[in-house]
Design a protein around this motif. Structure first.
Motif, PDB file in Angstrom:
ATOM      1  N   VAL A   1       0.863  -1.176   0.000  1.00  0.00           N
ATOM      2  CA  VAL A   1       0.000   0.000   0.000  1.00  0.00           C
ATOM      3  C   VAL A   1       0.899   1.225   0.000  1.00  0.00           C
ATOM      4  O   VAL A   1       1.996   1.224   0.565  1.00  0.00           O
ATOM      5  N   SER A   2       0.454   2.291  -0.661  1.00  0.00           N
ATOM      6  CA  SER A   2       1.220   3.532  -0.679  1.00  0.00           C
ATOM      7  C   SER A   2       1.468   4.027   0.740  1.00  0.00           C
ATOM      8  O   SER A   2       0.636   3.826   1.633  1.00  0.00           O
ATOM      9  N   PRO A   3       2.596   4.699   0.979  1.00  0.00           N
ATOM     10  CA  PRO A   3       2.819   5.295   2.306  1.00  0.00           C
ATOM     11  C   PRO A   3       1.745   6.309   2.700  1.00  0.00           C
ATOM     12  O   PRO A   3       1.662   6.674   3.877  1.00  0.00           O
ATOM     13  N   TYR A   4       0.924   6.748   1.743  1.00  0.00           N
ATOM     14  CA  TYR A   4      -0.152   7.692   2.039  1.00  0.00           C
ATOM     15  C   TYR A   4      -1.518   7.013   2.129  1.00  0.00           C
ATOM     16  O   TYR A   4      -2.550   7.698   2.137  1.00  0.00           O
ATOM     17  N   GLY A   5      -1.544   5.683   2.207  1.00  0.00           N
ATOM     18  CA  GLY A   5      -2.805   4.975   2.337  1.00  0.00           C
ATOM     19  C   GLY A   5      -3.391   4.573   1.002  1.00  0.00           C
ATOM     20  O   GLY A   5      -2.732   4.634  -0.042  1.00  0.00           O
ATOM     21  N   PHE A   6      -4.656   4.152   1.040  1.00  0.00           N
ATOM     22  CA  PHE A   6      -5.305   3.627  -0.165  1.00  0.00           C
ATOM     23  C   PHE A   6      -6.460   4.540  -0.553  1.00  0.00           C
ATOM     24  O   PHE A   6      -7.495   4.572   0.102  1.00  0.00           O
ATOM     25  N   GLY A   7      -6.262   5.283  -1.647  1.00  0.00           N
ATOM     26  CA  GLY A   7      -7.310   6.147  -2.170  1.00  0.00           C
ATOM     27  C   GLY A   7      -7.282   7.538  -1.564  1.00  0.00           C
ATOM     28  O   GLY A   7      -6.728   7.781  -0.487  1.00  0.00           O
ATOM     29  N   GLY A   8      -7.872   8.496  -2.311  1.00  0.00           N
ATOM     30  CA  GLY A   8      -8.189   9.782  -1.739  1.00  0.00           C
ATOM     31  C   GLY A   8      -7.055  10.754  -1.516  1.00  0.00           C
ATOM     32  O   GLY A   8      -7.184  11.660  -0.690  1.00  0.00           O
ATOM     33  N   THR A   9      -5.926  10.615  -2.250  1.00  0.00           N
ATOM     34  CA  THR A   9      -4.825  11.560  -2.089  1.00  0.00           C
ATOM     35  C   THR A   9      -4.263  11.983  -3.442  1.00  0.00           C
ATOM     36  O   THR A   9      -4.355  11.253  -4.432  1.00  0.00           O
ATOM     37  N   ARG A  10      -3.659  13.166  -3.451  1.00  0.00           N
ATOM     38  CA  ARG A  10      -2.883  13.628  -4.599  1.00  0.00           C
ATOM     39  C   ARG A  10      -1.486  13.026  -4.522  1.00  0.00           C
ATOM     40  O   ARG A  10      -1.125  12.389  -3.533  1.00  0.00           O
ATOM     41  N   ARG A  11      -0.698  13.285  -5.558  1.00  0.00           N
ATOM     42  CA  ARG A  11       0.642  12.693  -5.606  1.00  0.00           C
ATOM     43  C   ARG A  11       1.455  13.011  -4.362  1.00  0.00           C
ATOM     44  O   ARG A  11       2.193  12.154  -3.854  1.00  0.00           O
ATOM     45  N   ASP A  12       1.336  14.230  -3.841  1.00  0.00           N
ATOM     46  CA  ASP A  12       2.133  14.626  -2.677  1.00  0.00           C
ATOM     47  C   ASP A  12       1.581  14.104  -1.355  1.00  0.00           C
ATOM     48  O   ASP A  12       2.115  14.409  -0.281  1.00  0.00           O
ATOM     49  N   GLY A  13       0.513  13.304  -1.412  1.00  0.00           N
ATOM     50  CA  GLY A  13      -0.071  12.726  -0.204  1.00  0.00           C
ATOM     51  C   GLY A  13      -1.146  13.568   0.436  1.00  0.00           C
ATOM     52  O   GLY A  13      -1.778  13.132   1.412  1.00  0.00           O
TER      53      GLY A  13
ATOM     54  N   GLY B   1     -14.256  14.604 -12.098  1.00  0.00           N
ATOM     55  CA  GLY B   1     -13.104  15.019 -12.877  1.00  0.00           C
ATOM     56  C   GLY B   1     -11.798  15.024 -12.105  1.00  0.00           C
ATOM     57  O   GLY B   1     -11.757  14.907 -10.875  1.00  0.00           O
ATOM     58  N   ASP B   2     -10.689  15.159 -12.874  1.00  0.00           N
ATOM     59  CA  ASP B   2      -9.348  15.060 -12.296  1.00  0.00           C
ATOM     60  C   ASP B   2      -9.049  16.152 -11.279  1.00  0.00           C
ATOM     61  O   ASP B   2      -8.268  15.936 -10.344  1.00  0.00           O
ATOM     62  N   GLU B   3      -9.618  17.315 -11.452  1.00  0.00           N
ATOM     63  CA  GLU B   3      -9.324  18.388 -10.512  1.00  0.00           C
ATOM     64  C   GLU B   3      -9.867  18.094  -9.121  1.00  0.00           C
ATOM     65  O   GLU B   3      -9.275  18.471  -8.110  1.00  0.00           O
ATOM     66  N   VAL B   4     -11.009  17.413  -9.083  1.00  0.00           N
ATOM     67  CA  VAL B   4     -11.680  17.137  -7.808  1.00  0.00           C
ATOM     68  C   VAL B   4     -11.342  15.755  -7.269  1.00  0.00           C
ATOM     69  O   VAL B   4     -11.085  15.585  -6.062  1.00  0.00           O
ATOM     70  N   ALA B   5     -11.323  14.751  -8.117  1.00  0.00           N
ATOM     71  CA  ALA B   5     -11.160  13.363  -7.679  1.00  0.00           C
ATOM     72  C   ALA B   5     -10.190  12.611  -8.580  1.00  0.00           C
ATOM     73  O   ALA B   5     -10.562  11.664  -9.263  1.00  0.00           O
ATOM     74  N   PRO B   6      -8.919  12.993  -8.597  1.00  0.00           N
ATOM     75  CA  PRO B   6      -7.946  12.297  -9.440  1.00  0.00           C
ATOM     76  C   PRO B   6      -7.663  10.894  -8.919  1.00  0.00           C
ATOM     77  O   PRO B   6      -7.677  10.666  -7.700  1.00  0.00           O
ATOM     78  N   PRO B   7      -7.409   9.945  -9.811  1.00  0.00           N
ATOM     79  CA  PRO B   7      -6.962   8.633  -9.342  1.00  0.00           C
ATOM     80  C   PRO B   7      -5.673   8.763  -8.530  1.00  0.00           C
ATOM     81  O   PRO B   7      -4.841   9.649  -8.785  1.00  0.00           O
ATOM     82  N   GLN B   8      -5.511   7.891  -7.558  1.00  0.00           N
ATOM     83  CA  GLN B   8      -4.316   7.921  -6.719  1.00  0.00           C
ATOM     84  C   GLN B   8      -3.132   7.328  -7.474  1.00  0.00           C
ATOM     85  O   GLN B   8      -3.207   6.219  -8.000  1.00  0.00           O
ATOM     86  N   GLU B   9      -2.021   8.041  -7.493  1.00  0.00           N
ATOM     87  CA  GLU B   9      -0.792   7.561  -8.141  1.00  0.00           C
ATOM     88  C   GLU B   9       0.009   6.746  -7.117  1.00  0.00           C
ATOM     89  O   GLU B   9       1.029   7.192  -6.594  1.00  0.00           O
TER      90      GLU B   9
END
Length: 370
Positions: free
Chosen positions: A134-146, A293-301
């Motif tokens: 899992v990403s160090p920032y969790g699963f879902g709901g974050t931008r690239r910077d966490g 849309g990407d501005e509001v709900a981008p997929p988690q990288e």
């Protein structure tokens, strides 16, 4: 439980709960820490998934696989998600204390990768091997910077579980009759297309040990004013990885820094920059309607986030090796066992590598750890 030859199971009583562990029958409790490997499974699985690897590792190592609470043979206790994965990592520490094991080499798969990262924040470890973590920032709901997308982690946690899948876990459904059956989910999510094994029944048996009572898998949810209409709850497995509760990016500040091996598959359907388990990505694909849309709900990288954190870990003096296995899904230790074993032995500094020939080099992409 279906155990392989040479593998035994026992209950370890700890100050927190009763924990089921798998061990190899020939391993000595007197094995020093530098040759002790502890395996931690991921979500909707158990220690049974580690048995092939346990059999294949050298006999002069001590290898232990534990069941997290609510999985396998370990006691089912409510999971306080507001602590992130600390209920799991604290259980792991209590288990190792009961076994007389101090700092050791930890291996974590998927959610288990998050568990061992949290463990390393709280206790000394010799090395970390993170398989499809899992990403160090969790699963879902974050931008690239966490940074979090919403203040309630909309689209994350227990509310995102497919209710039919949960019911089939509860019913012990071992069929492949529906795409939401555990066996079908294993084939589509855990491994890449084309993976075949005579042990699939055992992997499904492992998935079916998942406790689905309140406080376990998947966890509760809450209503949200944000798309897709629900937010993370406070109890249960999936909520432990919601970004308001889970963040292990502080590993970059560890001192000393244990060496990290990061192993992933290039076609992982679960942990990727285009995860089929990320509701924002599914919204972008129009699988879930109304995506804003990407501005509001981008997929988690997810992979990019992990690499960013590990690059900083490296810049601050740590050692990180990334291995990306081409054409492999979420389970490199099942799909490319010889390559995974070789990488793990190298990561723990095992001196008997000559007995374990290297895999074909074209199967591995290795980034510099300098």
């Amino acid at each position: 439980m279906t155990l392989f030859d040479g593998i035994s199971s026992r209950r370890v009583d700890t100050a927190r709960l009763g924990v089921s562990v798998l061990e190899r029958t020939g391993d000595s409790p007197a094995t020093p820490a530098e040759r002790t490997v502890v395996l931690v499974h991921g979500n909707v699985s158990s220690s049974l998934f580690w048995q092939e690897l346990m059999q294949d590792l050298p006999g002069d190592l001590r290898v232990i696989a534990i069941d997290l609470r609510g999985f396998g043979g370990t006691e089912t206790r409510p999971v306080d998600a507001t602590r992130g994965v600390r209920d799991f990592s604290d259980d792991l520490h209590a288990t190792l204390e009961a076994l007389g094991i101090g700092a050791a080499h930890l291996v974590g798969w998927s959610m288990g990768g998050g568990v061992v990262m949290q463990y390393a924040l709280d206790h000394p470890v010799l090395s970390l091997t993170l398989e499809s973590p899992v990403s160090p920032y969790g699963f879902g709901g974050t931008r690239r910077d966490g940074s979090r997308l919403t203040d309630d982690d909309a689209g994350c946690g227990g509310g995102g579980a497919n209710p039919d899948f949960v019911q089939r876990l509860r019913d012990g459904d071992a069929s492949a009759d529906a795409p939401t059956s555990p066996r079908a989910v294993f084939r589509s999510g855990y491994v890449a297309p084309g993976y075949a094994t005579e042990n699939e029944d055992i992997w499904v048996e492992s998935m079916l040990t998942t406790a689905t009572v309140d406080g376990s898998y998947p966890g509760d949810g809450d209503a949200s004013a944000h798309w897709p209409g629900f937010a993370a709850g406070t109890t249960g497995v999936l909520n432990t990885m919601a970004p308001r509760y889970f963040n292990t990016s502080a590993i970059v500040d560890l001192d000393p820094k244990p060496p990290i091996l990061w192993v992933r598959g290039t076609v992982d359907a679960i942990v990727s920059d285009a995860s089929l388990y990320d509701l924002n990505h599914l919204g972008k694909l129009e699988v879930i309607p109304g995506w804003p849309g990407d501005e509001v709900a981008p997929p988690q990288e997810m992979v990019t986030q992990t690499r960013d954190v590990f690059n900083l870990y490296r810049e601050r003096g740590g050692q990180v090796t990334e291995i990306a296995m081409e054409g492999v899904g979420h389970s490199p230790h099942l799909e490319r066992p010889a390559e995974f074993r070789r990488a793990l032995l190298s990561a723990i500094g095992y001196i008997g590598l000559a007995q374990h020939p290297a895999p074909p080099t074209e199967a591995i992409i290795l980034s510099s750890s300098d």
